[in-house]
Design an enzyme around this catalytic site. Sequence first.
Site, PDB file in Angstrom:
ATOM      1  CE  LYS A  38      -4.312  -1.695   0.655  1.00 39.84           C
ATOM      2  NZ  LYS A  38      -5.544  -1.316  -0.031  1.00 39.84           N
ATOM      3  CG  ASP A  60      -9.018  -2.946   5.659  1.00 39.85           C
ATOM      4  OD1 ASP A  60      -7.923  -2.592   5.170  1.00 39.85           O
ATOM      5  OD2 ASP A  60      -9.923  -3.457   4.991  1.00 39.85           O
TER       6      ASP A  60
END
Length: 414
Positions: free
Chosen positions: A85, A134
Amino acid sequence: MNTPLSNVKLQYTLNPAARPDAPYGAEQQSVLGGAAFTRAATQIRQWPGYAPTPLHDLTGLAQAAGVAQILYKDEADRFGLGSFKALGGAYAVSRLLLKEIAARTGEQNATVEDLLSGRYAAITRDVTVTCATDGNHGRSVAWGAQRFGCQCVIYIHATVSEGRKEAIEKYGAQVVRTAGNYDDSVRQAARDAERLGRFVVSDTSYEGYMDVPKDVMQGYAVMADEALQQIGADPLPTHVFLQGGVGGLAAAVCAHFWETLGAKRPKFIVVEPDKAACLYESARAGKPVAVHGDLDTIMAGLACGEVSLLAWKVLHPGAQAFLCIDDDSALNTVRLLAEGGYGDTPIVAGESAVAGLAGMLGAMNDPQARAALGLDAKSRILVFGSEGATDPELYQRIVGKSAQAVRESSRTPA
């Protein structure tokens, strides 16, 4: 033979919309690739600390599973953030800030170097970026905000662990915990951003919100490009198993291979938790559909109930199949990699990192799925280990020892 993961609870559906021989089309090009990818790759490769992540050849596991090769792209140490990410959220933050500088000053040639030097700090510190997460995407956005000089507010839902919350806060972000699931937190972040003048940097797209997620996915495609360069002149993979979530990672990898290799590209199979299988259900319906409930899976990074509409434009024609696995399969795969099963080097992999690998191993133990996916002794598999131990306490409970102990065992001569 004592094959790995013989008890996977596997569901699968083939995708009749997939077009293996189709060229990378204009609709897909509007989402990912071309000059936009080149711009992302050029910038990210100039960031301080950039280095390609390893591509491990799991020869022992491949032999045990009955395939020719398993390649594992290991994102555990990407920019020190612990996941792939880092490539997406931070890049999108930089793009947003450069656009905001241009809008406020008319300066069209501001650069990332200008952001890093603080040249436009009077502008950037007045900007607040925000998103729901998350865990890993929020950490990337917070890291990018800290690195490039703006404010950051991150939303997490009810079941996100305190360890993941603290990892985001480490980068100076304000973290807001909301009720409900991931998709509820996405909506809350968007509502508050509109009310408070914040800029949403999301890894999922929805009606009216498309541009920033394209930047996020362009960053992810750097990982796919690295893998192709690392494979080089060796035989190409026949199959790529990719974890689902909202679909951003899977779409970025699928798109880059499709654009680069054309009809020579591998088969792409998307794998999700059975408790959060929005892509699987969308494939069955032939259109994006949402799944509801608390989406409470151990694969926290994949606990998503709504498909990214941009990702769907790539995956609907580009992925040959969609699989679901149970949580125990993911846990067992985390342990298998940590133990260095079948003589391979031990690898630290988080719960969401192993979905693709667990799906492949499960399919190899299911004669019907194996035949449907065209898996056999000649198959060459590529998977993307999308995160390391991003929740260290949970990782230790799963494996029985710390991530550091696993890394140290990988450096100990046999």
